[in-house]
Design a protein around this motif. Sequence first.
Motif, PDB file in Angstrom:
ATOM      1  N   LYS A 197     -64.957  12.651  -7.676  1.00 30.02           N
ATOM      2  CA  LYS A 197     -64.187  13.813  -7.229  1.00 30.02           C
ATOM      3  C   LYS A 197     -62.701  13.477  -7.119  1.00 30.02           C
ATOM      4  CE  LYS A 197     -64.002  17.322  -3.581  1.00 30.02           C
ATOM      5  NZ  LYS A 197     -64.572  17.804  -2.301  1.00 30.02           N
ATOM      6  N   LEU A 198     -62.382  12.269  -6.656  1.00 30.13           N
ATOM      7  CA  LEU A 198     -60.982  11.852  -6.592  1.00 30.13           C
ATOM      8  C   LEU A 198     -60.318  11.928  -7.963  1.00 30.13           C
ATOM      9  CD1 LEU A 198     -61.010   8.702  -4.262  1.00 30.13           C
ATOM     10  CD2 LEU A 198     -60.331  11.041  -3.675  1.00 30.13           C
ATOM     11  N   LEU A 199     -61.059  11.500  -8.993  1.00 27.25           N
ATOM     12  CA  LEU A 199     -60.511  11.514 -10.343  1.00 27.25           C
ATOM     13  C   LEU A 199     -60.425  12.932 -10.897  1.00 27.25           C
ATOM     14  CD1 LEU A 199     -62.342   8.388 -11.793  1.00 27.25           C
ATOM     15  CD2 LEU A 199     -59.994   8.540 -10.946  1.00 27.25           C
ATOM     16  N   ILE A 200     -61.450  13.738 -10.630  1.00 24.81           N
ATOM     17  CA  ILE A 200     -61.448  15.124 -11.096  1.00 24.81           C
ATOM     18  C   ILE A 200     -60.249  15.870 -10.514  1.00 24.81           C
ATOM     19  CG2 ILE A 200     -62.648  17.343 -10.891  1.00 24.81           C
ATOM     20  CD1 ILE A 200     -63.992  15.651 -12.898  1.00 24.81           C
ATOM     21  N   GLU A 201     -59.990  15.638  -9.236  1.00 21.48           N
ATOM     22  CA  GLU A 201     -58.884  16.330  -8.563  1.00 21.48           C
ATOM     23  C   GLU A 201     -57.549  15.607  -8.728  1.00 21.48           C
ATOM     24  OE1 GLU A 201     -60.244  16.737  -4.545  1.00 21.48           O
ATOM     25  OE2 GLU A 201     -61.689  18.317  -5.052  1.00 21.48           O
ATOM     26  N   GLU A 202     -57.542  14.527  -9.506  1.00 25.26           N
ATOM     27  CA  GLU A 202     -56.324  13.750  -9.810  1.00 25.26           C
ATOM     28  C   GLU A 202     -55.659  13.175  -8.555  1.00 25.26           C
ATOM     29  OE1 GLU A 202     -53.793  14.908 -13.212  1.00 25.26           O
ATOM     30  OE2 GLU A 202     -54.730  16.879 -12.987  1.00 25.26           O
ATOM     31  N   LYS A 203     -56.438  12.903  -7.534  1.00 28.02           N
ATOM     32  CA  LYS A 203     -55.847  12.379  -6.295  1.00 28.02           C
ATOM     33  C   LYS A 203     -55.378  10.941  -6.452  1.00 28.02           C
ATOM     34  CE  LYS A 203     -58.050  15.496  -3.024  1.00 28.02           C
ATOM     35  NZ  LYS A 203     -58.894  15.634  -1.805  1.00 28.02           N
ATOM     36  N   VAL A 204     -56.019  10.173  -7.335  1.00 30.16           N
ATOM     37  CA  VAL A 204     -55.540   8.814  -7.594  1.00 30.16           C
ATOM     38  C   VAL A 204     -54.154   8.872  -8.222  1.00 30.16           C
ATOM     39  CG1 VAL A 204     -55.935   6.729  -8.955  1.00 30.16           C
ATOM     40  CG2 VAL A 204     -57.855   7.826  -7.774  1.00 30.16           C
ATOM     41  N   TRP A 205     -53.994   9.772  -9.190  1.00 27.21           N
ATOM     42  CA  TRP A 205     -52.686   9.938  -9.824  1.00 27.21           C
ATOM     43  C   TRP A 205     -51.650  10.447  -8.825  1.00 27.21           C
ATOM     44  CZ3 TRP A 205     -49.366   8.655 -13.272  1.00 27.21           C
ATOM     45  CH2 TRP A 205     -48.284   9.482 -13.568  1.00 27.21           C
ATOM     46  N   LYS A 206     -52.017  11.436  -8.038  1.00 26.14           N
ATOM     47  CA  LYS A 206     -51.073  12.017  -7.088  1.00 26.14           C
ATOM     48  C   LYS A 206     -50.648  10.997  -6.018  1.00 26.14           C
ATOM     49  CE  LYS A 206     -52.882  16.687  -7.779  1.00 26.14           C
ATOM     50  NZ  LYS A 206     -53.702  17.794  -7.205  1.00 26.14           N
ATOM     51  N   THR A 207     -51.525  10.044  -5.729  1.00 28.98           N
ATOM     52  CA  THR A 207     -51.190   9.012  -4.751  1.00 28.98           C
ATOM     53  C   THR A 207     -50.128   8.058  -5.283  1.00 28.98           C
ATOM     54  OG1 THR A 207     -53.403   9.107  -3.772  1.00 28.98           O
ATOM     55  CG2 THR A 207     -52.131   7.095  -3.391  1.00 28.98           C
ATOM     56  N   VAL A 208     -50.209   7.755  -6.565  1.00 26.13           N
ATOM     57  CA  VAL A 208     -49.291   6.784  -7.173  1.00 26.13           C
ATOM     58  C   VAL A 208     -48.045   7.443  -7.753  1.00 26.13           C
ATOM     59  CG1 VAL A 208     -49.093   5.110  -9.065  1.00 26.13           C
ATOM     60  CG2 VAL A 208     -51.152   5.160  -7.657  1.00 26.13           C
ATOM     61  N   GLN A 209     -48.140   8.713  -8.103  1.00 25.52           N
ATOM     62  CA  GLN A 209     -47.044   9.406  -8.782  1.00 25.52           C
ATOM     63  C   GLN A 209     -45.698   9.300  -8.063  1.00 25.52           C
ATOM     64  OE1 GLN A 209     -47.689  13.614  -9.316  1.00 25.52           O
ATOM     65  NE2 GLN A 209     -46.203  13.765 -10.977  1.00 25.52           N
ATOM     66  N   PRO A 210     -45.626   9.463  -6.732  1.00 21.24           N
ATOM     67  CA  PRO A 210     -44.318   9.351  -6.073  1.00 21.24           C
ATOM     68  C   PRO A 210     -43.659   7.991  -6.262  1.00 21.24           C
ATOM     69  CG  PRO A 210     -45.919  10.384  -4.614  1.00 21.24           C
ATOM     70  CD  PRO A 210     -46.689   9.857  -5.788  1.00 21.24           C
ATOM     71  N   TYR A 211     -44.448   6.931  -6.290  1.00 28.37           N
ATOM     72  CA  TYR A 211     -43.893   5.590  -6.499  1.00 28.37           C
ATOM     73  C   TYR A 211     -43.310   5.464  -7.904  1.00 28.37           C
ATOM     74  CZ  TYR A 211     -46.546   4.338  -2.288  1.00 28.37           C
ATOM     75  OH  TYR A 211     -47.046   4.276  -1.018  1.00 28.37           O
ATOM     76  N   ILE A 212     -44.019   6.033  -8.885  1.00 30.59           N
ATOM     77  CA  ILE A 212     -43.555   5.952 -10.268  1.00 30.59           C
ATOM     78  C   ILE A 212     -42.284   6.764 -10.452  1.00 30.59           C
ATOM     79  CG2 ILE A 212     -44.138   6.538 -12.661  1.00 30.59           C
ATOM     80  CD1 ILE A 212     -47.025   5.911 -12.010  1.00 30.59           C
ATOM     81  N   GLU A 213     -42.259   7.965  -9.891  1.00 31.15           N
ATOM     82  CA  GLU A 213     -41.076   8.814 -10.012  1.00 31.15           C
ATOM     83  C   GLU A 213     -39.868   8.179  -9.311  1.00 31.15           C
ATOM     84  OE1 GLU A 213     -42.338  12.510  -8.426  1.00 31.15           O
ATOM     85  OE2 GLU A 213     -43.281  13.183 -10.303  1.00 31.15           O
ATOM     86  N   HIS A 214     -40.131   7.520  -8.189  1.00 26.59           N
ATOM     87  CA  HIS A 214     -39.029   6.887  -7.443  1.00 26.59           C
ATOM     88  C   HIS A 214     -38.460   5.696  -8.188  1.00 26.59           C
ATOM     89  CE1 HIS A 214     -36.667   5.492  -4.057  1.00 26.59           C
ATOM     90  NE2 HIS A 214     -37.222   4.307  -4.168  1.00 26.59           N
ATOM     91  N   SER A 215     -39.351   4.958  -8.827  1.00 26.70           N
ATOM     92  CA  SER A 215     -38.907   3.739  -9.506  1.00 26.70           C
ATOM     93  C   SER A 215     -38.307   4.025 -10.871  1.00 26.70           C
ATOM     94  CB  SER A 215     -40.079   2.775  -9.668  1.00 26.70           C
ATOM     95  OG  SER A 215     -41.062   3.332 -10.519  1.00 26.70           O
ATOM     96  N   GLY A 216     -38.719   5.153 -11.465  1.00 23.62           N
ATOM     97  CA  GLY A 216     -38.190   5.484 -12.776  1.00 23.62           C
ATOM     98  C   GLY A 216     -39.078   5.056 -13.921  1.00 23.62           C
TER      99      GLY A 216
END
Length: 393
Positions: A368-387
């Motif tokens: 369910k975490l993967l279906i709802e993309e929660k793993v991605w959403k958890t890491v996405q802010p770090y990636i966007e911040h770092s560039g």
Amino acid sequence: MIIPCKDPSLNIHWLGQEALTRYREREVYCGDLHCIDDVKFSVRRCQGLGLLDPGDTIRDVLENNDFIQIVSCLSYVPEKGTVGASGDLAPLAHLALGLMGEGKMWSPKSGWADAKYVLQAYGLRPISLKAKEGLALINGTQMITSLGVEAVERATAIARQADIIAAITLEVLKGTTRAFDSEHFLPLTSFQIVLVDRGEVISCGNFHGEYPAKALDYLAIGVHELASISERRIERLCNASLTELPAFLVSDGGLNSGFMIPHCTAAALVSENKVLCHPSSVDSLSTSAATEDHVSMGGWAARKALRVIDHVEQVLAIELLAACQGLEFLRPLHTTEPLESVYKLVRSAVKPLVKDRFMAPDFEFAHKLLIEEKVWKTVQPYIEHSGSPQAAE
């Protein structure tokens, strides 16, 4: 679903976007998709786009109405039966059949019932088709396309989360990022596709499903590799001869099987995918008295692409739990902040495996975490911040 619309100058494009937004807001997670019923909204939306121009105003379509009522009267659509040549004839015919008051329909009020009674329950009259409207309703690749859109969306979601899960496994196995250097990904071949405006107008039908069928066959093959390499990482996590981790990621190995059976499950799903990745679009059978002498089999290409993606999601769910379990044996060491955030997300509902237990709810949660993309959403802010993903280390 009621969509208020007091401004009849709004167009059909607005109506589609509003309906889709409201649908998504009310949608409840119900696991993976197993039948056409689960994606009938996408089919209906694609069909609607084929019948109406997005720029048409609501005033043009409905006279003297200050609102549009979209009710959940849904036709019964068989999953199988299209060869994807002159469109998805059989599924789309069933889709239109309910609108005509024939066949079966479903609604929240009636459940499955005869279409004419379902329509009556909502004060709706069966449509009466005029010249060429029947052809307009059944000629098209809406079923292939709608299932294909579902497959592409889910494939995209699981592909980017696969990298995050692989990163946790890489940390547990004390691997190196050197193998992921961008210089390793230089193309071996290159070519260009040039589109030239010839100033011609060509009149022809574009209802053959060959193009989406080929694309979906390639999609299945491509996304399958995510599960194939994930299964190899799971095996390495479980194999004590290759790591410093306990066998099958559990203490007291003689009394507990740990992740032995989950790895077997992953291997079984990957093996099944290898069969499902056989392209359906290479097949063709002459139908309709040889007027459709070359067909695409795109409906099966779309359905099996979704099945492959479902298996990929499940395999990566297994690796996600296995990787987090591996981290337990490396404490008090910690991995990067983004990956620790994923670990905390998993541990919010799944406890470390101390001894064997019924693990199906654990894997359902990870899935369910993967279906709802929660793993991605958890890491996405770090990636966007770092560039960049590399800087997230």
